[in-house]
Motif scaffolding. Structure first.
Motif, PDB file in Angstrom:
ATOM      1  N   LEU A 199       0.835  -1.203   0.000  1.00  0.00           N
ATOM      2  CA  LEU A 199       0.000   0.000   0.000  1.00  0.00           C
ATOM      3  C   LEU A 199       0.871   1.255   0.000  1.00  0.00           C
ATOM      4  O   LEU A 199       0.562   2.238  -0.694  1.00  0.00           O
ATOM      5  N   HIS A 200       1.941   1.228   0.769  1.00  0.00           N
ATOM      6  CA  HIS A 200       2.870   2.367   0.774  1.00  0.00           C
ATOM      7  C   HIS A 200       3.447   2.585  -0.620  1.00  0.00           C
ATOM      8  O   HIS A 200       3.512   3.724  -1.105  1.00  0.00           O
ATOM      9  N   LEU A 201       3.867   1.507  -1.279  1.00  0.00           N
ATOM     10  CA  LEU A 201       4.409   1.631  -2.637  1.00  0.00           C
ATOM     11  C   LEU A 201       3.365   2.151  -3.608  1.00  0.00           C
ATOM     12  O   LEU A 201       3.708   2.763  -4.629  1.00  0.00           O
ATOM     13  N   ALA A 202       2.083   1.910  -3.287  1.00  0.00           N
ATOM     14  CA  ALA A 202       0.994   2.362  -4.135  1.00  0.00           C
ATOM     15  C   ALA A 202       0.520   3.775  -3.780  1.00  0.00           C
ATOM     16  O   ALA A 202      -0.443   4.264  -4.365  1.00  0.00           O
ATOM     17  N   GLY A 203       1.168   4.420  -2.806  1.00  0.00           N
ATOM     18  CA  GLY A 203       0.840   5.797  -2.484  1.00  0.00           C
ATOM     19  C   GLY A 203      -0.120   5.996  -1.335  1.00  0.00           C
ATOM     20  O   GLY A 203      -0.668   7.094  -1.169  1.00  0.00           O
ATOM     21  N   MET A 204      -0.324   4.962  -0.515  1.00  0.00           N
ATOM     22  CA  MET A 204      -1.238   5.073   0.624  1.00  0.00           C
ATOM     23  C   MET A 204      -0.476   4.897   1.933  1.00  0.00           C
ATOM     24  O   MET A 204       0.639   4.385   1.948  1.00  0.00           O
ATOM     25  N   ARG A 205      -1.113   5.301   3.023  1.00  0.00           N
ATOM     26  CA  ARG A 205      -0.537   5.125   4.346  1.00  0.00           C
ATOM     27  C   ARG A 205      -1.253   3.987   5.058  1.00  0.00           C
ATOM     28  O   ARG A 205      -2.469   3.849   4.933  1.00  0.00           O
ATOM     29  N   ALA A 206      -0.502   3.201   5.825  1.00  0.00           N
ATOM     30  CA  ALA A 206      -1.106   2.060   6.512  1.00  0.00           C
ATOM     31  C   ALA A 206      -0.573   1.961   7.926  1.00  0.00           C
ATOM     32  O   ALA A 206       0.608   2.226   8.182  1.00  0.00           O
ATOM     33  N   THR A 207      -1.451   1.560   8.828  1.00  0.00           N
ATOM     34  CA  THR A 207      -1.080   1.235  10.198  1.00  0.00           C
ATOM     35  C   THR A 207      -1.454  -0.212  10.457  1.00  0.00           C
ATOM     36  O   THR A 207      -2.582  -0.629  10.153  1.00  0.00           O
ATOM     37  N   VAL A 208      -0.511  -0.997  10.964  1.00  0.00           N
ATOM     38  CA  VAL A 208      -0.763  -2.399  11.272  1.00  0.00           C
ATOM     39  C   VAL A 208      -1.082  -2.524  12.757  1.00  0.00           C
ATOM     40  O   VAL A 208      -0.314  -2.048  13.604  1.00  0.00           O
ATOM     41  N   CYS A 209      -2.205  -3.157  13.064  1.00  0.00           N
ATOM     42  CA  CYS A 209      -2.633  -3.366  14.449  1.00  0.00           C
ATOM     43  C   CYS A 209      -2.521  -4.846  14.778  1.00  0.00           C
ATOM     44  O   CYS A 209      -3.208  -5.679  14.166  1.00  0.00           O
ATOM     45  N   GLU A 210      -1.653  -5.171  15.718  1.00  0.00           N
ATOM     46  CA  GLU A 210      -1.365  -6.554  16.087  1.00  0.00           C
ATOM     47  C   GLU A 210      -1.865  -6.824  17.503  1.00  0.00           C
ATOM     48  O   GLU A 210      -1.594  -6.048  18.425  1.00  0.00           O
ATOM     49  N   ALA A 211      -2.580  -7.940  17.678  1.00  0.00           N
ATOM     50  CA  ALA A 211      -3.144  -8.262  18.988  1.00  0.00           C
ATOM     51  C   ALA A 211      -2.073  -8.648  19.998  1.00  0.00           C
ATOM     52  O   ALA A 211      -2.228  -8.401  21.195  1.00  0.00           O
ATOM     53  N   TYR A 212      -0.971  -9.239  19.529  1.00  0.00           N
ATOM     54  CA  TYR A 212       0.080  -9.681  20.436  1.00  0.00           C
ATOM     55  C   TYR A 212       1.024  -8.538  20.792  1.00  0.00           C
ATOM     56  O   TYR A 212       1.070  -7.518  20.096  1.00  0.00           O
ATOM     57  N   PRO A 213       1.800  -8.703  21.857  1.00  0.00           N
ATOM     58  CA  PRO A 213       2.689  -7.613  22.279  1.00  0.00           C
ATOM     59  C   PRO A 213       3.956  -7.475  21.458  1.00  0.00           C
ATOM     60  O   PRO A 213       4.681  -6.502  21.612  1.00  0.00           O
ATOM     61  N   GLY A 214       4.266  -8.421  20.579  1.00  0.00           N
ATOM     62  CA  GLY A 214       5.485  -8.351  19.787  1.00  0.00           C
ATOM     63  C   GLY A 214       5.261  -8.931  18.410  1.00  0.00           C
ATOM     64  O   GLY A 214       4.142  -9.217  18.009  1.00  0.00           O
ATOM     65  N   ASP A 215       6.377  -9.162  17.688  1.00  0.00           N
ATOM     66  CA  ASP A 215       6.256  -9.502  16.274  1.00  0.00           C
ATOM     67  C   ASP A 215       6.293 -10.986  15.960  1.00  0.00           C
ATOM     68  O   ASP A 215       6.181 -11.369  14.807  1.00  0.00           O
ATOM     69  N   SER A 216       6.443 -11.876  16.979  1.00  0.00           N
ATOM     70  CA  SER A 216       6.507 -13.297  16.648  1.00  0.00           C
ATOM     71  C   SER A 216       5.823 -14.162  17.691  1.00  0.00           C
ATOM     72  O   SER A 216       4.914 -14.920  17.384  1.00  0.00           O
ATOM     73  N   ASN A 217       6.293 -14.087  18.923  1.00  0.00           N
ATOM     74  CA  ASN A 217       5.722 -14.865  20.023  1.00  0.00           C
ATOM     75  C   ASN A 217       5.881 -16.372  19.862  1.00  0.00           C
ATOM     76  O   ASN A 217       5.173 -17.144  20.490  1.00  0.00           O
ATOM     77  N   GLY A 218       6.768 -16.818  18.989  1.00  0.00           N
ATOM     78  CA  GLY A 218       7.055 -18.240  18.874  1.00  0.00           C
ATOM     79  C   GLY A 218       5.917 -19.074  18.317  1.00  0.00           C
ATOM     80  O   GLY A 218       5.890 -20.290  18.491  1.00  0.00           O
ATOM     81  N   ILE A 219       4.967 -18.435  17.646  1.00  0.00           N
ATOM     82  CA  ILE A 219       3.826 -19.182  17.115  1.00  0.00           C
ATOM     83  C   ILE A 219       4.142 -19.646  15.700  1.00  0.00           C
ATOM     84  O   ILE A 219       4.442 -18.838  14.820  1.00  0.00           O
ATOM     85  N   GLY A 220       4.058 -20.941  15.479  1.00  0.00           N
ATOM     86  CA  GLY A 220       4.284 -21.475  14.153  1.00  0.00           C
ATOM     87  C   GLY A 220       5.705 -21.966  13.975  1.00  0.00           C
ATOM     88  O   GLY A 220       6.651 -21.461  14.590  1.00  0.00           O
ATOM     89  N   GLY A 221       5.872 -22.978  13.132  1.00  0.00           N
ATOM     90  CA  GLY A 221       7.183 -23.535  12.871  1.00  0.00           C
ATOM     91  C   GLY A 221       7.707 -23.091  11.526  1.00  0.00           C
ATOM     92  O   GLY A 221       7.556 -21.940  11.121  1.00  0.00           O
ATOM     93  N   ASP A 222       8.314 -24.014  10.804  1.00  0.00           N
ATOM     94  CA  ASP A 222       8.870 -23.698   9.490  1.00  0.00           C
ATOM     95  C   ASP A 222       7.778 -23.763   8.429  1.00  0.00           C
ATOM     96  O   ASP A 222       6.825 -24.538   8.536  1.00  0.00           O
ATOM     97  N   LEU A 223       7.947 -22.954   7.400  1.00  0.00           N
ATOM     98  CA  LEU A 223       7.028 -22.983   6.263  1.00  0.00           C
ATOM     99  C   LEU A 223       7.823 -22.837   4.975  1.00  0.00           C
ATOM    100  O   LEU A 223       8.963 -22.359   4.974  1.00  0.00           O
ATOM    101  N   ALA A 224       7.200 -23.258   3.882  1.00  0.00           N
ATOM    102  CA  ALA A 224       7.847 -23.185   2.576  1.00  0.00           C
ATOM    103  C   ALA A 224       7.283 -22.029   1.775  1.00  0.00           C
ATOM    104  O   ALA A 224       6.076 -21.772   1.794  1.00  0.00           O
ATOM    105  N   LEU A 225       8.160 -21.331   1.089  1.00  0.00           N
ATOM    106  CA  LEU A 225       7.757 -20.290   0.149  1.00  0.00           C
ATOM    107  C   LEU A 225       8.061 -20.800  -1.257  1.00  0.00           C
ATOM    108  O   LEU A 225       9.206 -21.107  -1.589  1.00  0.00           O
ATOM    109  N   ALA A 226       7.016 -20.904  -2.066  1.00  0.00           N
ATOM    110  CA  ALA A 226       7.153 -21.393  -3.429  1.00  0.00           C
ATOM    111  C   ALA A 226       7.750 -20.297  -4.316  1.00  0.00           C
ATOM    112  O   ALA A 226       7.793 -19.121  -3.930  1.00  0.00           O
TER     113      ALA A 226
END
Length: 397
Positions: free
Chosen positions: A23-50
């Motif tokens: 959205l920023h690259l497209a000329g808009m402003r964005a705010t991200v609202c996260e329920a957790y207190p930080g950016d990871s919290n150890g949730i989830g393991g490994d994943l593959a990106l195709a």
């Protein structure tokens, strides 16, 4: 240019930071609202990106950092029992998959978003929304409110935004499988940069050699009982080790991998979900992305990649289509058929993860022939060769 100048993104996992950056690259402003207190919290393991997911990440210039942190997977092997071993062909000309820990990926995507000016608000658990003709207001559990032109729900399979858009919307379906992951120092007959998908006597598992001398394994444990992440993690690790060994004790190298993994190194992921078709992807000023609207089976290897693609396609549509509702409809038109086709493929694969003795014998006999005659380019080419033309203009539906 759309009328949307300010966007609220609910969820700071994968789709959320990508959407905000695009959205920023497209000329808009964005705010991200996260329920957790930080950016990871150890949730989830490994994943593959195709390859298609990595190609999409290049649009927001996050691909290099991801590739540096990830493990390249250039070979895939199917194992049925201990003797049957089938190497899957690669699609010509495509780069390898990238295996990365979810928390690491989230951190990279959040840092990339912050570097272009995206603001993050933590401890923001969404409770309600007021949608008006010219704005949308999000209300949070801490009593605060934020207003914007558009609200994007990137809040996962248990999406609050999905329910607010449509109270009758279906929730995630349970696959009948609980997810686990661990790592151990065990010698395995597996070349570097190779992942083995193994059908054991009672259940499916996978494993690969990491960047160090440890082997990472993932188990899909059949369970008629549904357990949330919280419920599953409340059960002692020793109990899960016993359950895993009861299921995989006759399989090699699964049994030794589980045996040699410290209890503190076993990650419990709880129920594995798959999203059914969601009738309403958007309202006038709210729209869903990522797992909130499409969460294919993990067997597709496309969940994170499709979330990234969708977030970028949404930004393109908001950039080019003047009316917000029409922009959201254009985004749905670009993405729905693709994600539902891939989800349908994953649902079929899930049926093979808990084969009985007879099915297992049939698989051992039929799979080698099936893989020899299968047109891999026709089956997987459209998924993995997919490219988003960021600079191409999107026309309204």
């Amino acid at each position: 240019m759309t009328m949307a100048k300010r966007a609220l993104v609910i969820g700071g996992g994968i789709a959320g930071p990508v959407a905000a950056t695009a959205l920023h690259l497209a000329g808009m402003r964005a705010t991200v609202c996260e329920a957790y207190p930080g950016d990871s919290n150890g949730i989830g393991g490994d994943l593959a990106l195709a390859p298609n997911g990595m190609d999409a990440l290049a649009i927001i210039r996050a691909d290099t950092a991801v590739r540096e942190a990830a493990l390249s997977i250039s070979r895939q092997i199917i194992r049925i029992g201990e003797k049957s071993r089938i190497e899957l062909p690669r699609l010509v000309g495509l780069p390898p998959q990238q295996m990365i820990e979810r928390g690491t990926l989230q951190h990279i995507l959040q840092e990339r978003a912050k570097s272009v000016g995206v603001r993050f608000e933590y401890n923001k658990r969404l409770t309600s929304i007021v949608e008006e003709p010219d704005s949308v207001t999000a209300r949070f559990a801490d009593g605060s409110e934020l207003m914007a032109d558009l609200l994007i729900g990137a809040d996962g399979v248990r999406s609050t935004v999905r329910r607010l858009i449509d109270p009758q919307a279906p929730g995630p379906g349970y696959t009948g499988i609980l997810g686990f992951e661990g790592s151990a120092t065990v010698p395995v007959d597996l070349p570097p940069h190779t992942i083995a998908f193994s059908f054991g006597k009672r259940a499916y598992y996978l494993y690969w050699q990491g960047k160090d001398d440890r082997v990472t394994w993932g188990a899909n444990l059949p369970s008629p009982t549904y357990l949330t992440l919280k419920d599953a993690r409340a059960i002692p690790a020793s109990t899960w080790v016993q359950r895993l060994l009861e299921t995989y004790g006759d399989d090699r190298p699964a049994a030794e991998l589980i045996h040699r993994t410290s209890e503190r190194d076993i990650q419990v992921h709880g129920a594995i979900h798959i999203m059914p078709s969601v009738p309403h992807w958007h309202s006038q000023r709210m729209v869903l992305v990522g797992d909130a609207v499409h969460a294919p089976s993990n067997s597709t290897g496309q969940g994170a990649s499709l979330a990234i693609e969708g977030a970028i396609q949404l930004a393109r549509c908001l950039r080019d289509v003047p009316d917000i509702t029409s922009a959201c409809a254009s985004y749905e038109r670009l993405c729905r058929h693709r994600v539902e086709t891939i989800a349908a493929r994953g649902a079929k694969t899930n049926q093979l993860k808990t084969p009985g003795p007879m099915t297992r014998k049939l698989m051992r006999a039929a799979m080698p022939l099936m893989f020899r005659v299968m047109d891999w380019e026709k089956s997987l080419g459209p998924e993995q060769r997919h490219k988003i033309e960021w600079n191409a203009r999107v026309d309204a539906v």
